[in-house]
Design a protein around this motif. Structure first.
Motif, PDB file in Angstrom:
ATOM      1  N   CYS A  23       0.846  -1.188   0.000  1.00 38.07           N
ATOM      2  CA  CYS A  23       0.000   0.000   0.000  1.00 38.07           C
ATOM      3  C   CYS A  23       0.882   1.240   0.000  1.00 38.07           C
ATOM      4  O   CYS A  23       1.779   1.372   0.837  1.00 38.07           O
ATOM      5  CB  CYS A  23      -0.906   0.012   1.230  1.00 38.07           C
ATOM      6  N   ASN A  24       0.619   2.118  -0.942  1.00 39.03           N
ATOM      7  CA  ASN A  24       1.278   3.419  -0.966  1.00 39.03           C
ATOM      8  C   ASN A  24       0.215   4.514  -0.972  1.00 39.03           C
ATOM      9  O   ASN A  24      -0.856   4.337  -1.530  1.00 39.03           O
ATOM     10  CB  ASN A  24       2.171   3.558  -2.196  1.00 39.03           C
ATOM     11  N   TYR A  25       0.522   5.605  -0.348  1.00 36.00           N
ATOM     12  CA  TYR A  25      -0.428   6.712  -0.291  1.00 36.00           C
ATOM     13  C   TYR A  25       0.262   7.988  -0.730  1.00 36.00           C
ATOM     14  O   TYR A  25       1.491   8.096  -0.727  1.00 36.00           O
ATOM     15  CB  TYR A  25      -0.987   6.854   1.122  1.00 36.00           C
ATOM     16  N   SER A  26      -0.531   8.948  -1.122  1.00 37.89           N
ATOM     17  CA  SER A  26       0.006  10.249  -1.465  1.00 37.89           C
ATOM     18  C   SER A  26      -0.678  11.279  -0.599  1.00 37.89           C
ATOM     19  O   SER A  26      -1.900  11.338  -0.548  1.00 37.89           O
ATOM     20  CB  SER A  26      -0.219  10.582  -2.943  1.00 37.89           C
ATOM     21  N   SER A  27       0.110  12.017   0.117  1.00 42.26           N
ATOM     22  CA  SER A  27      -0.443  13.058   0.964  1.00 42.26           C
ATOM     23  C   SER A  27       0.670  14.002   1.368  1.00 42.26           C
ATOM     24  O   SER A  27       1.794  13.574   1.622  1.00 42.26           O
ATOM     25  CB  SER A  27      -1.073  12.475   2.216  1.00 42.26           C
ATOM     26  N   SER A  28       0.344  15.258   1.439  1.00 46.12           N
ATOM     27  CA  SER A  28       1.344  16.239   1.835  1.00 46.12           C
ATOM     28  C   SER A  28       1.214  16.606   3.308  1.00 46.12           C
ATOM     29  O   SER A  28       1.971  17.405   3.818  1.00 46.12           O
ATOM     30  CB  SER A  28       1.199  17.495   0.976  1.00 46.12           C
ATOM     31  N   VAL A  29       0.227  16.015   3.963  1.00 43.83           N
ATOM     32  CA  VAL A  29       0.014  16.327   5.373  1.00 43.83           C
ATOM     33  C   VAL A  29      -0.011  15.031   6.170  1.00 43.83           C
ATOM     34  O   VAL A  29      -0.054  13.942   5.630  1.00 43.83           O
ATOM     35  CB  VAL A  29      -1.304  17.095   5.586  1.00 43.83           C
ATOM     36  N   SER A  30       0.014  15.205   7.477  1.00 46.47           N
ATOM     37  CA  SER A  30      -0.044  14.027   8.340  1.00 46.47           C
ATOM     38  C   SER A  30      -1.374  13.309   8.140  1.00 46.47           C
ATOM     39  O   SER A  30      -2.410  13.942   7.989  1.00 46.47           O
ATOM     40  CB  SER A  30       0.103  14.454   9.801  1.00 46.47           C
ATOM     41  N   VAL A  31      -1.304  12.006   8.123  1.00 50.01           N
ATOM     42  CA  VAL A  31      -2.512  11.224   7.899  1.00 50.01           C
ATOM     43  C   VAL A  31      -2.591  10.092   8.901  1.00 50.01           C
ATOM     44  O   VAL A  31      -1.614   9.748   9.561  1.00 50.01           O
ATOM     45  CB  VAL A  31      -2.541  10.634   6.477  1.00 50.01           C
ATOM     46  N   TYR A  32      -3.764   9.552   9.003  1.00 50.61           N
ATOM     47  CA  TYR A  32      -3.959   8.297   9.702  1.00 50.61           C
ATOM     48  C   TYR A  32      -3.994   7.197   8.637  1.00 50.61           C
ATOM     49  O   TYR A  32      -4.520   7.401   7.540  1.00 50.61           O
ATOM     50  CB  TYR A  32      -5.294   8.302  10.462  1.00 50.61           C
ATOM     51  N   LEU A  33      -3.490   6.029   8.964  1.00 46.28           N
ATOM     52  CA  LEU A  33      -3.441   4.929   8.006  1.00 46.28           C
ATOM     53  C   LEU A  33      -4.108   3.692   8.582  1.00 46.28           C
ATOM     54  O   LEU A  33      -3.960   3.404   9.780  1.00 46.28           O
ATOM     55  CB  LEU A  33      -1.987   4.614   7.639  1.00 46.28           C
ATOM     56  N   PHE A  34      -4.837   2.976   7.751  1.00 48.04           N
ATOM     57  CA  PHE A  34      -5.639   1.849   8.201  1.00 48.04           C
ATOM     58  C   PHE A  34      -5.528   0.677   7.225  1.00 48.04           C
ATOM     59  O   PHE A  34      -5.319   0.863   6.026  1.00 48.04           O
ATOM     60  CB  PHE A  34      -7.126   2.236   8.269  1.00 48.04           C
ATOM     61  N   TRP A  35      -5.717  -0.523   7.775  1.00 45.76           N
ATOM     62  CA  TRP A  35      -5.997  -1.703   6.969  1.00 45.76           C
ATOM     63  C   TRP A  35      -7.318  -2.285   7.465  1.00 45.76           C
ATOM     64  O   TRP A  35      -7.508  -2.505   8.667  1.00 45.76           O
ATOM     65  CB  TRP A  35      -4.896  -2.753   7.101  1.00 45.76           C
ATOM     66  N   TYR A  36      -8.227  -2.491   6.503  1.00 35.08           N
ATOM     67  CA  TYR A  36      -9.502  -3.128   6.780  1.00 35.08           C
ATOM     68  C   TYR A  36      -9.545  -4.467   6.054  1.00 35.08           C
ATOM     69  O   TYR A  36      -8.967  -4.628   4.976  1.00 35.08           O
ATOM     70  CB  TYR A  36     -10.669  -2.275   6.285  1.00 35.08           C
ATOM     71  N   VAL A  37     -10.321  -5.412   6.612  1.00 39.20           N
ATOM     72  CA  VAL A  37     -10.525  -6.698   5.968  1.00 39.20           C
ATOM     73  C   VAL A  37     -12.021  -6.863   5.704  1.00 39.20           C
ATOM     74  O   VAL A  37     -12.854  -6.431   6.513  1.00 39.20           O
ATOM     75  CB  VAL A  37      -9.973  -7.862   6.823  1.00 39.20           C
ATOM     76  N   GLN A  38     -12.334  -7.447   4.558  1.00 34.88           N
ATOM     77  CA  GLN A  38     -13.733  -7.675   4.190  1.00 34.88           C
ATOM     78  C   GLN A  38     -13.897  -9.115   3.743  1.00 34.88           C
ATOM     79  O   GLN A  38     -13.298  -9.539   2.749  1.00 34.88           O
ATOM     80  CB  GLN A  38     -14.157  -6.716   3.071  1.00 34.88           C
ATOM     81  N   TYR A  39     -14.714  -9.855   4.467  1.00 31.19           N
ATOM     82  CA  TYR A  39     -15.053 -11.218   4.087  1.00 31.19           C
ATOM     83  C   TYR A  39     -16.262 -11.165   3.160  1.00 31.19           C
ATOM     84  O   TYR A  39     -17.017 -10.178   3.163  1.00 31.19           O
ATOM     85  CB  TYR A  39     -15.316 -12.065   5.323  1.00 31.19           C
ATOM     86  N   PRO A  40     -16.505 -12.189   2.349  1.00 25.30           N
ATOM     87  CA  PRO A  40     -17.600 -12.152   1.367  1.00 25.30           C
ATOM     88  C   PRO A  40     -18.931 -11.759   1.989  1.00 25.30           C
ATOM     89  O   PRO A  40     -19.312 -12.287   3.042  1.00 25.30           O
ATOM     90  CB  PRO A  40     -17.613 -13.585   0.833  1.00 25.30           C
ATOM     91  N   ASN A  41     -19.595 -10.820   1.349  1.00 25.59           N
ATOM     92  CA  ASN A  41     -20.923 -10.345   1.750  1.00 25.59           C
ATOM     93  C   ASN A  41     -20.954  -9.779   3.162  1.00 25.59           C
ATOM     94  O   ASN A  41     -21.988  -9.839   3.839  1.00 25.59           O
ATOM     95  CB  ASN A  41     -21.965 -11.471   1.617  1.00 25.59           C
ATOM     96  N   GLN A  42     -19.839  -9.280   3.585  1.00 29.43           N
ATOM     97  CA  GLN A  42     -19.748  -8.673   4.913  1.00 29.43           C
ATOM     98  C   GLN A  42     -19.305  -7.216   4.797  1.00 29.43           C
ATOM     99  O   GLN A  42     -18.834  -6.780   3.745  1.00 29.43           O
ATOM    100  CB  GLN A  42     -18.742  -9.438   5.782  1.00 29.43           C
ATOM    101  N   GLY A  43     -19.452  -6.512   5.901  1.00 31.53           N
ATOM    102  CA  GLY A  43     -18.931  -5.148   5.953  1.00 31.53           C
ATOM    103  C   GLY A  43     -17.443  -5.158   6.204  1.00 31.53           C
ATOM    104  O   GLY A  43     -16.788  -6.202   6.144  1.00 31.53           O
ATOM    105  N   LEU A  44     -16.903  -3.992   6.493  1.00 35.36           N
ATOM    106  CA  LEU A  44     -15.479  -3.850   6.720  1.00 35.36           C
ATOM    107  C   LEU A  44     -15.150  -3.999   8.204  1.00 35.36           C
ATOM    108  O   LEU A  44     -15.855  -3.466   9.054  1.00 35.36           O
ATOM    109  CB  LEU A  44     -15.014  -2.468   6.262  1.00 35.36           C
TER     110      LEU A  44
END
Lengths: 114, 113
Positions: A23-44
């Motif tokens: 995962c790469n992101y582009s931002s010029s300011v401080s950010v929060y970073l997350f990883w979410y997982v999604q199983y089939p037919n489910q939410g995050l």
């Protein structure tokens, strides 16, 4: 504008092998970073997050990610995957100091084969 | 607390019809977010509320879309004159505040035929 790039749309791997989802992101300011997982037919479901402090963050099920500011990356790793890890994984950037205003990558489908 | 609840889970509608989805956030969460996820894509931000005030709307939210949160609790997302391109999973999330973790519901899958 902020953006998130997940370099691999699909990652097949054998059970008990190590895996890295990029995962790469582009931002010029401080950010929060997350990883979410999604199983089939489910939410995050939140897997792990970086807000500040230690650049290495871990989840309860063995995943870890390292915030690398110079490379603007937040790669997700697991030393030994299980069949149950098969799912789609999304990297996201939070903006405006919010953990709910998120920009997501397109996702990486992790398929763990026996 | 059962988490963020969305209703219905699935909706099939004919093109041109109006549809409304409901989201019940976690109790006492004052922020509520709507996202749309199309096949093969990550979720895309649509809009969010701080209590009953709608604070930000994405350009994805065309004039056929409207969201409300009248009493600062549950929220509805209405799509008027649905089009096939509206077919997607609509996700709702809530958080206690700006800097708090957001929790997602299981989503409403809309299919426009």
């Amino acid at each position: 504008a902020q953006s998130v790039t997940q370099l691999d749309s699909q990652v097949p791997v054998f059970e008990e092998a190590p895996v890295e989802l990029r995962c790469n992101y582009s931002s010029s300011v401080s950010v929060y970073l997350f990883w979410y997982v999604q199983y089939p037919n489910q939410g995050l479901q939140l897997l792990l997050k970086y807000l500040s402090g230690s650049t290495l963050v871990e989840s309860i099920n063995g995943f870890e990610a390292e915030f690398n500011k110079s490379q603007t990356s937040f790669h997700l790793r697991k030393p030994s995957v299980h069949i149950s890890d098969t799912a789609e994984y999304f990297c996201a950037v939070g903006y405006g100091g919010s953990q709910g205003n998120l920009i997501f990558g397109k996702g990486t489908k992790l398929s763990v084969k026996p | 607390d059962t988490g963020v609840s969305q209703d219905p889970r699935h909706k099939i509608t004919k093109r041109g019809q109006n549809v409304t989805f409901r989201c019940d956030p976690i109790s006492e969460h004052n922020r509520l977010y709507w996202y749309r996820q199309t096949l093969g894509q990550g979720p895309e931000f649509l809009t969010y509320f701080q209590n009953e005030a709608q604070l930000e709307k994405s350009r994805l939210l065309s004039d056929r879309f409207s969201a409300e949160r009248p009493k600062g609790s549950f929220s509805t997302l209405e799509i008027q004159r649905t089009e096939q391109g509206d077919s997607a999973m609509y996700l709702c999330a809530s958080s206690l505040g700006q800097g708090s973790e957001a929790f997602f519901g299981q989503g409403t899958r809309l299919t426009v035929v």
